[in-house]
Scaffold this motif. Structure first.
Motif, PDB file in Angstrom:
ATOM      1  N   PRO A 351       0.818  -1.220   0.000  1.00  0.00           N
ATOM      2  CA  PRO A 351       0.000   0.000   0.000  1.00  0.00           C
ATOM      3  C   PRO A 351       0.848   1.265   0.000  1.00  0.00           C
ATOM      4  O   PRO A 351       2.040   1.242   0.324  1.00  0.00           O
ATOM      5  CB  PRO A 351      -0.823  -0.111   1.294  1.00  0.00           C
ATOM      6  N   SER A 352       0.201   2.379  -0.321  1.00  0.00           N
ATOM      7  CA  SER A 352       0.920   3.661  -0.352  1.00  0.00           C
ATOM      8  C   SER A 352       1.110   4.237   1.042  1.00  0.00           C
ATOM      9  O   SER A 352       2.112   4.898   1.314  1.00  0.00           O
ATOM     10  CB  SER A 352       0.167   4.668  -1.222  1.00  0.00           C
ATOM     11  N   ASP A 353       0.140   4.005   1.937  1.00  0.00           N
ATOM     12  CA  ASP A 353       0.213   4.569   3.291  1.00  0.00           C
ATOM     13  C   ASP A 353       1.031   3.634   4.160  1.00  0.00           C
ATOM     14  O   ASP A 353       0.513   2.750   4.838  1.00  0.00           O
ATOM     15  CB  ASP A 353      -1.197   4.763   3.860  1.00  0.00           C
ATOM     16  N   ARG A 354       2.336   3.844   4.133  1.00  0.00           N
ATOM     17  CA  ARG A 354       3.266   2.945   4.812  1.00  0.00           C
ATOM     18  C   ARG A 354       3.013   2.890   6.316  1.00  0.00           C
ATOM     19  O   ARG A 354       3.034   1.821   6.927  1.00  0.00           O
ATOM     20  CB  ARG A 354       4.698   3.427   4.520  1.00  0.00           C
ATOM     21  N   LEU A 355       2.785   4.026   6.952  1.00  0.00           N
ATOM     22  CA  LEU A 355       2.698   4.081   8.404  1.00  0.00           C
ATOM     23  C   LEU A 355       1.409   3.472   8.943  1.00  0.00           C
ATOM     24  O   LEU A 355       1.393   2.879  10.012  1.00  0.00           O
ATOM     25  CB  LEU A 355       2.827   5.532   8.884  1.00  0.00           C
ATOM     26  N   ARG A 356       0.310   3.610   8.195  1.00  0.00           N
ATOM     27  CA  ARG A 356      -0.971   3.127   8.710  1.00  0.00           C
ATOM     28  C   ARG A 356      -1.401   1.786   8.134  1.00  0.00           C
ATOM     29  O   ARG A 356      -2.209   1.086   8.741  1.00  0.00           O
ATOM     30  CB  ARG A 356      -2.061   4.168   8.444  1.00  0.00           C
ATOM     31  N   LYS A 357      -0.865   1.390   6.978  1.00  0.00           N
ATOM     32  CA  LYS A 357      -1.352   0.171   6.331  1.00  0.00           C
ATOM     33  C   LYS A 357      -0.284  -0.888   6.105  1.00  0.00           C
ATOM     34  O   LYS A 357      -0.616  -2.000   5.685  1.00  0.00           O
ATOM     35  CB  LYS A 357      -1.992   0.524   4.978  1.00  0.00           C
ATOM     36  N   SER A 358       0.984  -0.571   6.368  1.00  0.00           N
ATOM     37  CA  SER A 358       2.041  -1.517   6.012  1.00  0.00           C
ATOM     38  C   SER A 358       2.943  -1.903   7.174  1.00  0.00           C
ATOM     39  O   SER A 358       3.173  -3.091   7.428  1.00  0.00           O
ATOM     40  CB  SER A 358       2.917  -0.936   4.891  1.00  0.00           C
ATOM     41  N   ILE A 359       3.450  -0.909   7.863  1.00  0.00           N
ATOM     42  CA  ILE A 359       4.491  -1.139   8.868  1.00  0.00           C
ATOM     43  C   ILE A 359       3.891  -1.337  10.256  1.00  0.00           C
ATOM     44  O   ILE A 359       2.996  -0.600  10.665  1.00  0.00           O
ATOM     45  CB  ILE A 359       5.492   0.040   8.880  1.00  0.00           C
ATOM     46  N   PHE A 360       4.401  -2.336  10.984  1.00  0.00           N
ATOM     47  CA  PHE A 360       4.122  -2.497  12.407  1.00  0.00           C
ATOM     48  C   PHE A 360       5.286  -1.844  13.146  1.00  0.00           C
ATOM     49  O   PHE A 360       6.327  -2.470  13.385  1.00  0.00           O
ATOM     50  CB  PHE A 360       3.996  -3.975  12.768  1.00  0.00           C
ATOM     51  N   ALA A 361       5.097  -0.564  13.477  1.00  0.00           N
ATOM     52  CA  ALA A 361       6.223   0.252  13.933  1.00  0.00           C
ATOM     53  C   ALA A 361       6.902  -0.303  15.177  1.00  0.00           C
ATOM     54  O   ALA A 361       8.119  -0.178  15.342  1.00  0.00           O
ATOM     55  CB  ALA A 361       5.751   1.684  14.187  1.00  0.00           C
ATOM     56  N   GLY A 362       6.132  -0.934  16.089  1.00  0.00           N
ATOM     57  CA  GLY A 362       6.712  -1.422  17.330  1.00  0.00           C
ATOM     58  C   GLY A 362       7.333  -2.798  17.245  1.00  0.00           C
ATOM     59  O   GLY A 362       7.977  -3.244  18.202  1.00  0.00           O
ATOM     60  N   LEU A 363       7.151  -3.480  16.106  1.00  0.00           N
ATOM     61  CA  LEU A 363       7.741  -4.804  15.927  1.00  0.00           C
ATOM     62  C   LEU A 363       9.117  -4.691  15.281  1.00  0.00           C
ATOM     63  O   LEU A 363       9.471  -3.670  14.701  1.00  0.00           O
ATOM     64  CB  LEU A 363       6.834  -5.690  15.074  1.00  0.00           C
ATOM     65  N   THR A 364       9.882  -5.760  15.356  1.00  0.00           N
ATOM     66  CA  THR A 364      11.238  -5.766  14.807  1.00  0.00           C
ATOM     67  C   THR A 364      11.222  -5.810  13.284  1.00  0.00           C
ATOM     68  O   THR A 364      10.193  -6.108  12.663  1.00  0.00           O
ATOM     69  CB  THR A 364      12.030  -6.973  15.321  1.00  0.00           C
TER      70      THR A 364
END
Length: 522
Positions: A351-364
C-alpha cells in the motif's frame, strides 16, 4: 557554488558574519551510541530565501530538524537565530526563539473551522474569552497573503490536501516565526496539488522569512528553491545556489555514486499470454476498466488524485468488492473477496500509506519482513528462529536493507528502508508472489533507495511468469521503470502507452482528460 567531500572541515566564520544570517547552524554535531548522525554540519538561510535541504533517508535531515525544534539536544556546535546564538534548544526555547516546523503529517483538527485551526493553542483571548472576530480577520489576511482562497468556516473534512497543507503553513505563520521549516510538504500531494502549493510557497518570499525546505522531489528544488544543501552520512557534501548545479550533480551528491535516471526498459512483449486480464471490471471508485498484464512486464498505472489508481489495486487484492466485469489470473477466472484469497492466487499488494497500512512500527525488522510468511515458516505452533533468520538475511541482502539488523524496531528505520521491509514480505523464497502490486512505491523515499527498489522490481519482472503493477503520480518514475503505462482518469482508462509514447507531456495530457476517458485493451 561549493562542493565538499567527506573529509572537508567546515570553514571558520566570524561571529559578525554569522549574525548577519537570519538563521544558521555552525559545526552542529549529534551522536547516538557512538555513531555520528550529524557531523559538523554548517548551513545558513537568509531572509526571504527558500533553502532546499536534501539527502537520502538516514542522511541526517530528520535529526537536524529535531535539533532545531528542540526534540533532541545537539552535542556540539551552535544554532544562530537572528541575533542570538544557542548551544542547544528544548521545545519551549525553540518556540520562543521563533522556530516553526510544519511536518508532513497533518496536525489539524478536522472538526474545527479553518480559522479555529490556525489559532489552535495560540488563541487571541481577552481574559477567559476568545476574540473570534479578531482571529477571523487575521486568519483571512494570512490566508490571503499566501494566496489561499477559502471560506473561514469551511468544513475541513471535505478540503483538498493542498489546502490542508496551506492551513498548516498559515498556522505556523500565525506565531510570527523567525524561521520556517517545511518537512516534505508535498510528499502526499498529487502533481496538480503540489503545483498549487508551490505557487503559494513562493508568496512566502514577501514575508522576508527564511525557509528551510526538506523535499525528495528534485523538480521542486529547481522551480522553488534559491539555494540547496545536500547531506550524506551526516555531513554536508554539496551546497550552493541552485542555478549552479545540474539535476544529475545533485542526485550523485545525494547517493554518493552516479545514478542513471533515464529510460531503462524496452517495449513490452505483448505476444506473451497475459498473466492477468481485466474485462469491464467495475468496483467502488473504478471502472469499467479493461487491460492485460503480461509475464515479465512492469505495468505502470498513472493518474491524478481521484483517478482510481488505489481503488484498482485494492479491488484486485480483495480489499474492495468487485461489482462487475471479469478478472482472469493466469488460467483461472477469479473474484478476490479478501486479501487472503487474493494471496492464494499469487497477488500481493504494497500500500501507499506505509505508516498506517504496512508497517508495524513497534515490531522488529524481522517480524515486519516475515509477517506474511510465519505460516510457512512455523513447525506446528513453534517458530523456527534459525530459518527465519536465514530468510531475513537473504531478503535484506537482496534489497540492501540498512541497517541489516533483524532485532531493530521498524520505527527506527528510515522511510526508504521501511518500504524495503514491506516489499521484502513478498519477495522471499517461501511466498508464491506472482503478481506484485505497489501503490506509490517510492513516496517519501530518496533517490538512492528508489534505485534499489527499482532494481528489485526489475528482478521480479525478469521472470516470464511473474509481473509487476506499480502506480505513481510522478511521470518521471514510470518513464524510468514501466514497459507500458495505463493512464486513468475519472476511474476509467484514458489510454495505454508503451515505448517512446511514455512521456511526461502525454501522461499528463491523458490524466487530465477526465471527460474523454475511455476503456482500452492491449
Amino acid at each position: 557554488m561549493r562542493l565538499l567531500n567527506s573529509r572537508d572541515h567546515h570553514s571558520s566564520t566570524s561571529i559578525r558574519e554569522e549574525l548577519e544570517m537570519a538563521f544558521a547552524v555552525r559545526g552542529l554535531g549529534k551522536s547516538y551510541g557512538g555513531i555520528k548522525v550529524l557531523n559538523s554540519v554548517d548551513l545558513s538561510v537568509e531572509d526571504g530565501e527558500i533553502h532546499a535541504l536534501l539527502g537520502a533517508n538516514g542522511a541526517g535531515k530528520s535529526t537536524l530538524i529535531k535539533c532545531l525544534s528542540g526534540a533532541v539536544s545537539a552535542d556540539s556546535g551552535e544554532i544562530v537565530i537572528g541575533d542570538r546564538s544557542y548551544k542547544s534548544l528544548n521545545p519551549r526555547e525553540s518556540r520562543q526563539a521563533g522556530v516553526a516546523v510544519v511536518y508532513q503529517e497533518l496536525s489539524l483538527a478536522l472538526s474545527l473551522s479553518a480559522a479555529d485551526n490556525i489559532f489552535l493553542g495560540q488563541e487571541d483571548c481577552w481574559g477567559p474569552f476568545v476574540r473570534r472576530s479578531r482571529q477571523r480577520s487575521r486568519a483571512a489576511k494570512l490566508l490571503g497573503d499566501l494566496g489561499v482562497e477559502m471560506q473561514l468556516d469551511t468544513d475541513l473534512g471535505d478540503t483538498g490536501n493542498a489546502e490542508l497543507q496551506s492551513i498548516e503553513i498559515v498556522k505556523a505563520l500565525a506565531s510570527n516565526p523567525k524561521v520556517l521549516i517545511l518537512d516534505e510538504p508535498t510528499a502526499a500531494l498529487s502533481e496538480r496539488e503540489a503545483e498549487r502549493l508551490e505557487q503559494r510557497l513562493k508568496q512566502l518570499r514577501s514575508h522576508n522569512l527564511p525557509v528551510l525546505y526538506v523535499t525528495h522531489r528534485l523538480s521542486e528544488v529547481f522551480s522553488l528553491a534559491d539555494r540547496v544543501t545536500v547531506l550524506r552520512g551526516g555531513r554536508v557534501v554539496l551546497t550552493g545556489n541552485v542555478r549552479d548545479f545540474t539535476q544529475q550533480q545533485i542526485v550523485d551528491a545525494i547517493v554518493g555514486r552516479t545514478v542513471d535516471r533515464g529510460r531503462m526498459v524496452e517495449a513490452a512483449d505483448t505476444a506473451r499470454m497475459p498473466v492477468l486480464s481485466l474485462t469491464e471490471m467495475v468496483a467502488p471508485g473504478i471502472g469499467p476498466v479493461s487491460f492485460n498484464l503480461h509475464g515479465g512486464e512492469i505495468l505502470g498505472v498513472f493518474g491524478l488524485v481521484g483517478s482510481g489508481r488505489t481503488e484498482l489495486l485494492e479491488t484486485l487484492f480483495g480489499a474492495r468488492r468487485l461489482h462487475g466485469g471479469r478478472i482472469r489470473c493466469y488460467d483461472a477466472e477469479i473474484n478476490p473477496y479478501s486479501p487472503a484469497q487474493a494471496q492464494r492466487h499469487g497477488l500481493a499488494l504494497v500500500p501507499s500509506d506505509r505508516l498506517r497500512k504496512s508497517i508495524f512500527a513497534g515490531l522488529t525488522a524481522a517480524d515486519n519482513l516475515l509477517a506474511s510468511s510465519f505460516g510457512e515458516l512455523c513447525s506446528g505452533f513453534v517458530r523456527r528462529r534459525s530459518r527465519e533468520r536465514g530468510l531475513f538475511d537473504q531478503a535484506a541482502a537482496k534489497l540492501n536493507l540498512q541497517p541489516r539488523r533483524p532485532d531493530l524496531e521498524a520505527r527506527r528505520f528510515s522511510g526508504g528502508n521501511q518500504q524495503k521491509l514491506v516489499i521484502g514480505r513478498w519477495l522471499n523464497d517461501v511466498k508464491n508472489c506472482r503478481i506484485l502490486m505497489l501503490d506509490e512505491p517510492t513516496q517519501g523515499v530518496d533517490v538512492g533507495a528508489r534505485s534499489e527498489i527499482y532494481a528489485a522490481l526489475r528482478e521480479v519482472a525478469s521472470s516470464r511468469d511473474r509481473a509487476v503493477i506499480a502506480t505513481s503520480s510522478e511521470p518521471e518514475e514510470l518513464i524510468q521503470i514501466a514497459h507500458r503505462v495505463v493512464v486513468l482518469a475519472g476511474g476509467r482508462v484514458a489510454g495505454i502507452l508503451e515505448g517512446d509514447e511514455i512521456t511526461e507531456g502525454v501522461l499528463l495530457s491523458l490524466a487530465h482528460s477526465r471527460e474523454n476517458a475511455q476503456e482500452a485493451v492491449a
